[in-house]
Scaffold this motif. Structure first.
Motif, short mmCIF file in Angstrom:
data_model
loop_
_atom_site.label_atom_id
_atom_site.label_comp_id
_atom_site.label_asym_id
_atom_site.label_seq_id
_atom_site.Cartn_x
_atom_site.Cartn_y
_atom_site.Cartn_z
N UNK A 153 96.39 -0.99 -32.77
CA UNK A 153 97.63 -0.40 -31.76
C UNK A 153 96.63 0.72 -30.65
N UNK A 154 96.99 0.61 -29.53
CA UNK A 154 96.18 1.47 -28.65
C UNK A 154 97.47 2.70 -28.24
N UNK A 155 97.07 3.79 -28.09
CA UNK A 155 98.05 5.00 -27.65
C UNK A 155 97.55 5.24 -26.41
N UNK A 156 98.67 5.52 -25.69
CA UNK A 156 98.55 5.76 -24.03
C UNK A 156 99.76 6.67 -23.91
N UNK A 160 103.99 9.93 -25.40
CA UNK A 160 102.68 9.14 -25.63
C UNK A 160 103.29 8.01 -26.52
N UNK A 161 102.80 6.73 -26.14
CA UNK A 161 103.40 5.52 -27.30
C UNK A 161 102.27 4.70 -27.46
N UNK A 180 90.77 -6.17 -29.98
CA UNK A 180 90.07 -5.80 -28.73
C UNK A 180 91.15 -5.07 -27.98
N UNK A 181 90.87 -3.99 -27.03
CA UNK A 181 91.83 -3.43 -26.40
C UNK A 181 91.56 -3.11 -24.95
N UNK A 182 92.52 -3.06 -24.24
CA UNK A 182 92.18 -2.91 -22.87
C UNK A 182 93.02 -1.72 -22.33
N UNK A 183 92.09 -0.55 -21.88
CA UNK A 183 92.90 0.75 -21.53
C UNK A 183 91.78 1.47 -20.65
N UNK A 184 92.50 1.96 -19.66
CA UNK A 184 91.39 2.52 -18.48
C UNK A 184 90.97 3.89 -18.85
#
Lengths: 118, 116
Positions: free
Chosen positions: B92-95, B102-103, B24-28
């Motif tokens: 992993x989530x990229x942001x 970008x990381x 599960x991810x959290x990203x706007x």
């Protein structure tokens, strides 16, 4: 052919020493990274770097410094090593090119350097 | 700030069984999502990635993952595991990290053990 390589694979040193880890990528990528993986396998970004920008994770001590002699290399220098620096350090690289109109950001990792500070 | 949760620390399955690893991810914003695998003493290998389009993505080694925006999930699946799939799996989530950089933000990993 190794895409992302690191040397050395193992590094054992004493507290207070200064050491470097080398990273090279032959993928033609223009962005490189350093990660630290702790004993619980948690991966945390330390730096991201391209030829224009260095982004430093604010939690990284200033004893750590990345140095890039050219686009294919990003070395990690560590001064005054501490016991808590013991970890596996991974180098990675990524393209920042558009492919078919879509920017891709997948990262490719090196094999890691296990640093042990005694 | 973005974050990734992998609820399962360790999963053990028998060879030939199906597998699902949760993420599960959290990203706007619209996330870029990845699954990596790390075999003992090795670096991370990219299994698959999601950027846009079809929410079911295929990867290497017979793995697939499904992006579900409503559940903020990106679960990894394999219909039949092999003992060689035993490894640590990272979501992993990229942001954006600032500027044009970008990381990746990684979850804490799920250790998969496949019994022969």
């Amino acid at each position: 052919d190794t895409a992302v390589s690191q040397t050395p694979k193992y590094l054992v040193t004493q507290m207070g020493n200064d050491k470097s880890i080398k990273c090279e990528q032959n993928l033609g990528h223009d962005t490189m990274y350093w990660y630290k993986q702790d004993s619980k396998k948690f991966l945390k970004i330390m730096f991201s770097y391209n030829n224009k920008e260095l982004i430093i994770n604010e939690t990284v001590p200033n004893r750590f410094s990345p140095k890039s002699p050219d686009k294919a290399h990003l070395n990690l220098h560590i001064n005054s090593l501490e016991l808590g620096d013991s970890a596996v350090y991974f180098c990675a690289s990524s393209p920042s090119l558009r492919r078919g109109g879509l920017r891709t950001y997948e990262q490719y990792f090196g094999p890691g350097t296990r640093l042990t500070v005694t | 700030a973005q974050s990734v949760t992998q609820p399962d620390i360790h999963i053990t399955v028998s060879e030939g069984a199906s597998l699902e690893l949760r993420c599960n991810y959290s990203y706007g914003a619209t996330p870029y999502l990845f699954w990596y695998v790390q075999s003992p003493g090795q670096g991370l290998q990219l299994l698959l990635k999601y950027f846009s389009g079809d929410t079911l993505v295929q990867g290497i080694k017979g793995f697939e993952a499904e992006f579900k925006r409503s559940q903020s999930s990106f679960n990894l699946r394999k219909p039949s595991v092999h003992w060689s799939d035993s490894a640590e799996y990272f979501c992993a989530v990229g942001a954006r990290s600032g500027g044009s950089n970008y990381q990746l933000t990684f979850g804490k990993g799920t250790l998969l053990t496949v019994n022969p």
